[in-house]
Design a protein around this motif. Sequence first.
Motif, PDB file in Angstrom:
ATOM      1  N   LEU A  66      -2.088  -3.264   6.552  1.00  0.00           N
ATOM      2  CA  LEU A  66      -1.416  -2.804   5.334  1.00  0.00           C
ATOM      3  C   LEU A  66      -0.422  -3.855   4.850  1.00  0.00           C
ATOM      4  N   VAL A  67      -0.225  -3.914   3.534  1.00  0.00           N
ATOM      5  CA  VAL A  67       0.648  -4.907   2.922  1.00  0.00           C
ATOM      6  C   VAL A  67       1.967  -4.256   2.531  1.00  0.00           C
ATOM      7  N   ALA A  68       3.070  -4.953   2.822  1.00  0.00           N
ATOM      8  CA  ALA A  68       4.398  -4.554   2.363  1.00  0.00           C
ATOM      9  C   ALA A  68       5.182  -5.845   2.162  1.00  0.00           C
ATOM     10  N   ALA A  69       5.464  -6.188   0.909  1.00  0.00           N
ATOM     11  CA  ALA A  69       6.094  -7.474   0.622  1.00  0.00           C
ATOM     12  C   ALA A  69       6.989  -7.361  -0.601  1.00  0.00           C
TER      13      ALA A  69
ATOM     14  N   ARG B 152      -0.719  -8.657  -4.659  1.00  0.00           N
ATOM     15  CA  ARG B 152      -1.585  -7.621  -5.244  1.00  0.00           C
ATOM     16  C   ARG B 152      -3.041  -7.825  -4.830  1.00  0.00           C
ATOM     17  N   GLN B 153      -3.473  -9.069  -4.729  1.00  0.00           N
ATOM     18  CA  GLN B 153      -4.832  -9.339  -4.265  1.00  0.00           C
ATOM     19  C   GLN B 153      -5.003  -8.905  -2.815  1.00  0.00           C
ATOM     20  N   ALA B 154      -3.957  -9.118  -2.005  1.00  0.00           N
ATOM     21  CA  ALA B 154      -4.013  -8.686  -0.607  1.00  0.00           C
ATOM     22  C   ALA B 154      -4.089  -7.169  -0.513  1.00  0.00           C
ATOM     23  N   VAL B 155      -3.389  -6.478  -1.401  1.00  0.00           N
ATOM     24  CA  VAL B 155      -3.452  -5.009  -1.433  1.00  0.00           C
ATOM     25  C   VAL B 155      -4.859  -4.548  -1.799  1.00  0.00           C
ATOM     26  N   ASP B 156      -5.436  -5.171  -2.812  1.00  0.00           N
ATOM     27  CA  ASP B 156      -6.779  -4.783  -3.265  1.00  0.00           C
ATOM     28  C   ASP B 156      -7.842  -5.056  -2.192  1.00  0.00           C
ATOM     29  N   ALA B 157      -7.581  -6.009  -1.305  1.00  0.00           N
ATOM     30  CA  ALA B 157      -8.573  -6.387  -0.295  1.00  0.00           C
ATOM     31  C   ALA B 157      -8.643  -5.413   0.871  1.00  0.00           C
ATOM     32  N   VAL B 158      -7.668  -4.526   0.982  1.00  0.00           N
ATOM     33  CA  VAL B 158      -7.621  -3.578   2.103  1.00  0.00           C
ATOM     34  C   VAL B 158      -7.676  -2.159   1.558  1.00  0.00           C
ATOM     35  N   ASP B 159      -8.587  -1.366   2.095  1.00  0.00           N
ATOM     36  CA  ASP B 159      -8.750   0.029   1.680  1.00  0.00           C
ATOM     37  C   ASP B 159      -7.655   0.876   2.330  1.00  0.00           C
ATOM     38  N   ASP B 160      -6.688   1.279   1.526  1.00  0.00           N
ATOM     39  CA  ASP B 160      -5.550   2.055   2.018  1.00  0.00           C
ATOM     40  C   ASP B 160      -6.000   3.345   2.696  1.00  0.00           C
ATOM     41  N   GLU B 161      -6.943   4.055   2.097  1.00  0.00           N
ATOM     42  CA  GLU B 161      -7.392   5.333   2.635  1.00  0.00           C
ATOM     43  C   GLU B 161      -8.138   5.149   3.956  1.00  0.00           C
ATOM     44  N   ALA B 162      -8.936   4.080   4.069  1.00  0.00           N
ATOM     45  CA  ALA B 162      -9.661   3.824   5.312  1.00  0.00           C
ATOM     46  C   ALA B 162      -8.692   3.554   6.456  1.00  0.00           C
ATOM     47  N   VAL B 163      -7.639   2.801   6.175  1.00  0.00           N
ATOM     48  CA  VAL B 163      -6.630   2.520   7.195  1.00  0.00           C
ATOM     49  C   VAL B 163      -5.912   3.804   7.587  1.00  0.00           C
ATOM     50  N   ARG B 164      -5.613   4.625   6.594  1.00  0.00           N
ATOM     51  CA  ARG B 164      -4.917   5.881   6.863  1.00  0.00           C
ATOM     52  C   ARG B 164      -5.764   6.801   7.738  1.00  0.00           C
TER      53      ARG B 164
ATOM     54  N   HIS C 251       0.823  -1.201   0.000  1.00  0.00           N
ATOM     55  CA  HIS C 251       0.000   0.000   0.000  1.00  0.00           C
ATOM     56  C   HIS C 251       0.864   1.262   0.000  1.00  0.00           C
ATOM     57  N   PRO C 252       0.424   2.306  -0.673  1.00  0.00           N
ATOM     58  CA  PRO C 252       1.164   3.576  -0.633  1.00  0.00           C
ATOM     59  C   PRO C 252       1.335   4.095   0.793  1.00  0.00           C
ATOM     60  N   HIS C 253       0.326   3.857   1.661  1.00  0.00           N
ATOM     61  CA  HIS C 253       0.444   4.364   3.026  1.00  0.00           C
ATOM     62  C   HIS C 253       1.506   3.600   3.810  1.00  0.00           C
ATOM     63  N   ALA C 254       1.764   2.336   3.447  1.00  0.00           N
ATOM     64  CA  ALA C 254       2.858   1.608   4.084  1.00  0.00           C
ATOM     65  C   ALA C 254       4.193   2.273   3.745  1.00  0.00           C
TER      66      ALA C 254
ATOM     67  N   PRO D 206       9.445  -4.229   5.061  1.00  0.00           N
ATOM     68  CA  PRO D 206       9.957  -5.211   4.099  1.00  0.00           C
ATOM     69  C   PRO D 206      10.104  -4.616   2.701  1.00  0.00           C
ATOM     70  N   GLY D 207      11.321  -4.626   2.199  1.00  0.00           N
ATOM     71  CA  GLY D 207      11.580  -4.140   0.855  1.00  0.00           C
ATOM     72  C   GLY D 207      11.936  -2.679   0.746  1.00  0.00           C
ATOM     73  N   ALA D 208      12.019  -1.958   1.851  1.00  0.00           N
ATOM     74  CA  ALA D 208      12.326  -0.528   1.775  1.00  0.00           C
ATOM     75  C   ALA D 208      12.998  -0.068   3.062  1.00  0.00           C
ATOM     76  N   VAL D 209      13.980   0.808   2.924  1.00  0.00           N
ATOM     77  CA  VAL D 209      14.668   1.390   4.068  1.00  0.00           C
ATOM     78  C   VAL D 209      14.985   2.836   3.732  1.00  0.00           C
ATOM     79  N   THR D 210      14.915   3.712   4.731  1.00  0.00           N
ATOM     80  CA  THR D 210      15.175   5.132   4.499  1.00  0.00           C
ATOM     81  C   THR D 210      16.060   5.699   5.595  1.00  0.00           C
ATOM     82  N   ALA D 211      16.754   6.768   5.263  1.00  0.00           N
ATOM     83  CA  ALA D 211      17.606   7.449   6.233  1.00  0.00           C
ATOM     84  C   ALA D 211      17.473   8.955   6.044  1.00  0.00           C
ATOM     85  N   GLN D 212      17.277   9.656   7.158  1.00  0.00           N
ATOM     86  CA  GLN D 212      17.388  11.114   7.162  1.00  0.00           C
ATOM     87  C   GLN D 212      18.866  11.473   7.312  1.00  0.00           C
ATOM     88  N   PRO D 213      19.216  12.751   7.224  1.00  0.00           N
ATOM     89  CA  PRO D 213      20.636  13.130   7.347  1.00  0.00           C
ATOM     90  C   PRO D 213      21.316  12.540   8.586  1.00  0.00           C
TER      91      PRO D 213
END
Length: 599
Positions: free
Chosen positions: A135-138, A150-162, A59-62, A78-85
């Motif tokens: 939320l899905v992150a895989a 993708r089916q798991a993503v479609d089954a959950v309303d991203d905006e409702a969770v947000r 999900h985009p919100h993930a 899962p699948g993403a990592v970020t760093a601030q300064p």
Amino acid sequence: MSTAILTGQPVPGSSLESDLRSLGFDVRVASDASDAEALLAAVPADHRVAVVDARFVGHPHALRLALTDPRFPLAAIPGAVTAQPAGRQALTRAVAGETSAGGASAVAVDSVADRIVTALDADGADVHRPELGSLVAAVPTDPQARNEARQAVDAVDDEAVRLKSAVKSRDGFFTTFFISPYSRYLARWCARRGLTPNQVTTASLLTALIAAGCAATGTRVGFVAAGFLLICSFVLDCTDGQLARYSLQYSTLGAWLDATFDRAKEYAYYAGLALGAARGGDDVWALALGAMILQTCRHVVDFSFNEANHDATANTSPTAALSDKLDSVGWTVWVRRMIVLPIGERWALIAILTAATTPRITFYALLIGCAFAATYTTAGRVLRSLTRKARRTDRAAQALADLADSGALTDGLVRLFKKGLPGLAVPAVAFLGGAAVVAASALTDFGGPLPVIAAAVYALTSSLAVARPLKGALDWLVPPFFRAAEYGTVLALAAKAGVNGALPAAFGLVAAVAYHHYDTVYRIRGNAGAPPARLVRAIGGQEGRTLLVTVLAALLTAAQFKVALTVLAVAVALVVLVESIRFWVSAGAPAVHDEGETA
């Protein structure tokens, strides 16, 4: 500008790149870990950077939760990592380690981003992992797994969770059932129009000030309008936090504004009610000041208890176990949240009574409700403290010492007491010394010497109370006892002065000092330490101010005492506000967000 580095070949039909761009990232593609290291080195050190597996499905919100939250130097899903300064060096080391370990040949086997997170963990870095819930992150490794993801993503309303996650997980009954069901949509409306939480917070303050002005008219129409606007202010107060969580717009300035404006709104409204009552011939300034003192002391009890037990060991007790058991029964949770009269219930009570009754009745109800709530919560915490055998840390003792707000007078007197007091004698001495000065001020004629003598004794007892580290079972009661002693003395002497304007001047002085105490709390909560010692010395410390007020009452006439209180209030307010603003707008100020606080 933020940069996202996609590792591996993009997947046909994937919306990942557009999702990242919608979150404000400039997307670059790396074929392997070595290429990712080169792209990472090209990103300016003061920019946020993320490494995301090109096969990511979620999900985009993930992604938003993991990659855009400003509170955490390092974060990952899962699948993403970020760093601030602040986390760039750790990320650079992890990526370099992957390259030197031959990670470039393993891109097709597993995720470069996940291996980087593993390296960060091994390096001892503090990597935040947001709770995703439904939320899905895989990172699927084959077409079938990708289709299932993708089916798991479609089954959950991203905006409702947000929207749901924008609301505090723990809040009062009134807020949960009468405000949040629609304020979350107001927060989304604000987000879509580019409004910031700070703007909503400011609107909430202005609405409350207008409400106080309406109450100050002293008319029934004004009181009804005041009650309505106070509820509107509270709706906006809930909306600003929900907007911050919805759009992840956390900021240091926002933390400071949110933490201080709630108190400013409530206490300004008390003043407005008192002014309105005075227009109708009813002087309730003593009740207004009493309500502010009681509410402030309630907060100090909360703050002191939490700081004393923040990192204490063996932090369990039969009382706490009973409390947890009661929380497992649904209806008891809401009853217990309501009887402590949190901000939602309290403001609703004030608003309704303002519109329907008189300021005097409003203050009576507020004082009774807050007194019951204070007794309930304090008694429970005393029982917890007595029935647990916890060892408190040096950090907790320092936090309590900072909350005590001792000045130069105490610093000098402490040298007389090398060993300090044992056990329960510490809060007992703090209580007796404070009770003595308040009683002397309230029960003797204005201008007499007894309050000065009692204040001098109080300076000795308060110094004795803090002569050793505050690590005892009930030492967390010392700061609230000090607050009650100082504020109560000001109230008693102003009431005894018996001149018009003395109590409003006392209200202003207590408000200025209380702001300093709240400012101290939020600095400690942000691990930034207490205000500088020079500030505490400049405004006298709690024992110095108490002694000064009693001396002024003894030396001046009632009319002169009123003027002295006004001058003192203005001086303290100016000194405290200048230092507070300097600190909270500086780059090193902490982003304090109290998600669980309902007071």
